[in-house]
Design an enzyme around this catalytic site. Sequence first.
Site, short mmCIF file in Angstrom:
data_model
loop_
_atom_site.label_atom_id
_atom_site.label_comp_id
_atom_site.label_asym_id
_atom_site.label_seq_id
_atom_site.Cartn_x
_atom_site.Cartn_y
_atom_site.Cartn_z
N CYS A 247 -27.53 59.13 64.99
CA CYS A 247 -27.88 58.72 66.52
C CYS A 247 -27.02 59.36 67.03
O CYS A 247 -25.50 59.22 66.92
CB CYS A 247 -28.02 57.43 66.57
SG CYS A 247 -28.22 56.93 68.45
N HIS B 212 -25.59 58.63 69.94
CA HIS B 212 -24.79 57.71 70.61
C HIS B 212 -23.56 57.42 69.82
O HIS B 212 -22.43 57.14 70.12
CB HIS B 212 -25.44 56.44 71.03
CG HIS B 212 -26.12 56.57 72.12
ND1 HIS B 212 -27.29 57.23 72.20
CD2 HIS B 212 -26.19 55.83 73.31
CE1 HIS B 212 -28.26 56.93 73.45
NE2 HIS B 212 -27.23 56.33 74.26
N CYS C 27 -31.23 63.97 70.72
CA CYS C 27 -31.65 62.52 70.13
C CYS C 27 -32.40 62.73 68.83
O CYS C 27 -33.26 63.40 68.48
CB CYS C 27 -32.58 62.18 71.33
SG CYS C 27 -33.50 60.45 70.90
N ASP D 263 -31.69 63.44 76.18
CA ASP D 263 -31.43 62.36 75.24
C ASP D 263 -32.10 61.04 76.11
O ASP D 263 -32.39 61.36 77.28
CB ASP D 263 -30.07 62.10 74.67
CG ASP D 263 -29.69 60.77 73.81
OD1 ASP D 263 -30.77 60.51 72.95
OD2 ASP D 263 -28.90 60.01 74.01
N SER D 264 -32.10 59.80 75.44
CA SER D 264 -32.60 58.69 75.92
C SER D 264 -31.74 58.24 77.08
O SER D 264 -31.80 57.48 77.90
CB SER D 264 -32.86 57.65 74.91
OG SER D 264 -31.66 57.49 74.44
N GLU E 75 -24.56 52.03 75.76
CA GLU E 75 -25.12 52.20 77.15
C GLU E 75 -24.69 51.11 78.05
O GLU E 75 -24.51 51.29 79.40
CB GLU E 75 -26.67 52.20 77.09
CG GLU E 75 -27.29 53.08 76.55
CD GLU E 75 -27.52 54.53 77.24
OE1 GLU E 75 -27.38 54.35 78.30
OE2 GLU E 75 -27.41 55.57 76.47
N1 DGL Z 1 -29.35 58.93 70.89
C1 DGL Z 1 -30.38 58.98 70.44
C2 DGL Z 1 -30.61 58.92 69.12
O1 DGL Z 1 -30.05 60.16 68.75
C3 DGL Z 1 -31.31 57.62 70.87
C4 DGL Z 1 -31.07 56.39 70.75
C5 DGL Z 1 -31.98 55.31 71.48
O2 DGL Z 1 -32.33 55.47 72.79
O3 DGL Z 1 -32.31 54.31 70.85
O4 DGL Z 1 -31.58 58.65 68.35
#
Ligand code: DGL
Length: 266
Positions: free
Chosen positions: A184, A186, A73, A10-11, A152
């Site tokens: 997402c 996150h 992600c 993931d990011s 984050e």
């Molecule tokens: N957690 C990621 C997603 O599911 C990336 C969110 C991001 O880096 O903007 O999209």
Amino acid sequence: MNTRPIGIFDSGLGGLTIVKTIGRALPGENLIYFGDTMNVPYGSKSKEAVTRFSLAIAQFLQKQNVKLIVVACNTASALALPQLQKQISVPVIGVIEPGARKAFDTTRNGKIAVLATEATVRSLSYPKALTKLNKNLRITQQACPVFVPLIEEGWIHPAAGEKIIADYLRPVIKSGADTVILGCTHYPVIKQRIAKQLGKNVQLVDSAQAVAEKVKAFLIQTDQLNNRRRGCLTVYASDDPKRFKQLAKNIVGRTLPRVLLKKLMP
Ligand code: DGL
């Protein structure tokens, strides 16, 4: 039986919500996680940039001899999955299709809302995946660009967040959706707070469980399940691994053994 690890990326921190669920569903598997902390957030980047980052990570994971890659992600799944599946020689599983299917199975009134990053919303990946299942579904999308930076930064509890959540949820509540996809990885970190504002009649769908089930089914089908003993987790971050380790504790609920620095410069 195949003891090679599963690669997950993931990011940043968000994909750890998938790691946690896969770890529970498949305790014998060795997992390698890559958090691209140098390039987070992906949600405000172009398709070209997200594809470049994702390919570099997938190639790195492939070099670690993984048997399978999970794109934990939504943004990378929405923008880069076909490219990854074309260029990477091991199977690559994304999070959008399993999440869409779970939402489809959950809704009673046929109204589904998607909370996601700007890039995921723009890609229309969820509406496309959902209308493939039933073209009569009514779908509302809401981009929530502030959630990822807040998470984050470790800003998981402050009261200021409530107002931001309320602003994003207003159109979702207005749509009458009975099912809301956390589009997402996150967002499950603030799931309770989102659920509280949406009320008891709205079901929240996060793709982690559906992805874990898909991975398990694939490994059983291909006779690659590793259930010999407890698997280990190796974690890489592309920037500031110390900080990543500290913040990861809030998500996985325990201290990660070690976070290794791996700079990728695509
Ligand atoms: N957690 C990621 C997603 O599911 C990336 C969110 C991001 O880096 O903007 O999209």
